[in-house]
Design an enzyme around this catalytic site. Structure first.
Site, PDB file in Angstrom:
ATOM      1  CG  ASN A 209      -1.836   1.193   1.454  1.00 33.88           C
ATOM      2  OD1 ASN A 209      -1.775   1.917   0.526  1.00 33.88           O
ATOM      3  ND2 ASN A 209      -2.406   1.536   2.519  1.00 33.88           N
TER       4      ASN A 209
ATOM      5  CE  LYS B  58       0.233   3.418   4.703  1.00 29.93           C
ATOM      6  NZ  LYS B  58       0.147   3.344   6.098  1.00 29.93           N
TER       7      LYS B  58
ATOM      8  CG  HIS C  58      -5.910   1.564   5.270  1.00 31.39           C
ATOM      9  ND1 HIS C  58      -5.424   2.633   6.286  1.00 31.39           N
ATOM     10  CD2 HIS C  58      -4.980   0.902   5.184  1.00 31.39           C
ATOM     11  CE1 HIS C  58      -4.371   2.412   6.460  1.00 31.39           C
ATOM     12  NE2 HIS C  58      -3.929   1.323   5.784  1.00 31.39           N
TER      13      HIS C  58
ATOM     14  CD  GLU D  72      -2.929   5.335   7.149  1.00 32.80           C
ATOM     15  OE1 GLU D  72      -2.880   5.321   5.535  1.00 32.80           O
ATOM     16  OE2 GLU D  72      -2.021   4.925   7.548  1.00 32.80           O
TER      17      GLU D  72
ATOM     18  CD  GLU E  66      -3.449  -2.816   7.512  1.00 34.28           C
ATOM     19  OE1 GLU E  66      -2.315  -3.079   6.951  1.00 34.28           O
ATOM     20  OE2 GLU E  66      -3.961  -1.818   7.326  1.00 34.28           O
TER      21      GLU E  66
ATOM     22  N   GLY F  94       2.517   2.186  10.823  1.00 36.58           N
ATOM     23  CA  GLY F  94       3.633   3.133  10.652  1.00 36.58           C
ATOM     24  C   GLY F  94       3.994   3.592  11.867  1.00 36.58           C
TER      25      GLY F  94
ATOM     26  CB  SER G  33       5.350  -1.929  11.985  1.00 36.12           C
ATOM     27  OG  SER G  33       5.013  -0.672  12.132  1.00 36.12           O
TER      28      SER G  33
HETATM   29  C1  PEP Z   1      -0.752  -0.055   6.259  1.00 37.68           C
HETATM   30  O1  PEP Z   1      -0.835   1.125   5.917  1.00 37.68           O
HETATM   31  O2  PEP Z   1      -1.788  -0.835   5.680  1.00 37.68           O
HETATM   32  C2  PEP Z   1       0.336  -0.454   6.901  1.00 37.68           C
HETATM   33  C3  PEP Z   1       0.522  -1.666   7.304  1.00 37.68           C
HETATM   34  O3  PEP Z   1       1.357   0.417   6.913  1.00 37.68           O
HETATM   35  P1  PEP Z   1       2.797   0.203   7.752  1.00 37.68           P
HETATM   36  O4  PEP Z   1       3.348  -1.142   7.157  1.00 37.68           O
HETATM   37  O5  PEP Z   1       3.697   1.427   7.425  1.00 37.68           O
HETATM   38  O6  PEP Z   1       2.585  -0.082   9.275  1.00 37.68           O
END
Ligand code: PEP
Length: 250
Positions: free
Chosen positions: A10, A12, A96, A98, A166, A172, A212
């Protein structure tokens, strides 16, 4: 037969230009060459067309980061599932955290999944808690998000949906869920699905972990976490790191 792991990158709101997006796609193709995993990348909408051309002869598939609840019409700024299908998009990330943080509700998620399925896109629905509490109330949050799906989608549709666990506190932040956290959540999600359907149907739903995931933790998370792959954010912006994560699932 064991299903191939699925790893989705992703991107973003990155990278900064069309040229950089095509370069990153090209580097990702090269770095992931020779792997057996199913791989998809999710660039921002504006780059989908050019990235689509770049990856067309590779095994990498394309994902969108969102989709409209609406099929077509007077909805300024929205992108319809049929338009994504026209661009040969395979997956669409829905719900998601976000986007949920910007007001997306479980009901929006259901409408978006409906649009995706109607247009033969595979929805990747993100679920996860803001924080973990000692009493385990976070399980209720995840169960509620999954039950919003099972209340509407039957056996045939649920099998077409990928669920990405998630935990928001791990996205992040550099804080990864432990292998035990991931394994427990995998079993929990299957138990929620089994109660509504049955074990066979529950087992056929692909689950991903995201939060992460990096080259150094991917192998153990994949081997012992029990999920069917990863949704990767930050690390997907570096083709070498992303490929190392993909290879860690093999
Ligand atoms: C995500 O945005 O779906 C995500 C898992 O981000 P990150 O790997 O940066 O934590």
């Amino acid at each position: 037969m064991k299903k191939a792991p699925l790893i989705i990158g992703n991107w973003k709101l990155n990278p900064v230009s069309q040229k950089a997006a095509v370069t990153l796609a090209q580097a990702t193709i090269k770095a992931c060459r020779g792997t057996n995993a199913s791989i998809a990348i999710a660039p921002p909408f504006v780059y989908l067309s050019d990235v689509s051309k770049k990856i067309s002869r590779s095994k990498i598939l394309l994902a969108a980061q969102d989709v409209s609840t609406e099929p077509l019409g007077a909805f300024t700024g929205e992108i319809a599932a049929s338009q994504l299908r026209d661009l040969k998009i395979s997956y669409v990330i829905i719900g998601h955290s976000e986007r949920r943080a910007r007001g997306e509700t479980d009901s929006d998620v259901v409408q978006k999944v409906t649009q995706a399925l109607k247009n033969k896109l595979t929805p990747v629905v993100c679920v996860g808690e803001k924080e973990r509490d000692a009493k385990g109330d976070f399980y209720t949050t995840v169960a509620k998000q999954i039950k919003a799906l099972t209340a509407v989608f039957g056996t045939t549709d649920i099998k077409k949906i990928v669920i990405a666990y998630e935990p928001i506190w791990a996205i992040g932040t550099g804080k990864t869920a432990t292998v035990e956290d991931v394994k427990e959540m995998q079993l929990f999600i299957y138990s929620v699905l089994t109660k509504v359907f049955d074990r066979k149907v529950a087992n056929s739903v692909k689950l991903l972990y995201g939060g992460s995931v990096k080259p150094h933790n991917a192998k153990v998370l994949h081997a012992d976490g029990g999920m069917g792959g990863f949704l990767v954010g930050g690390a997907s912006l570096n083709a070498t790191d992303f490929a190392a994560i993909v290879k860690a699932t093999e």
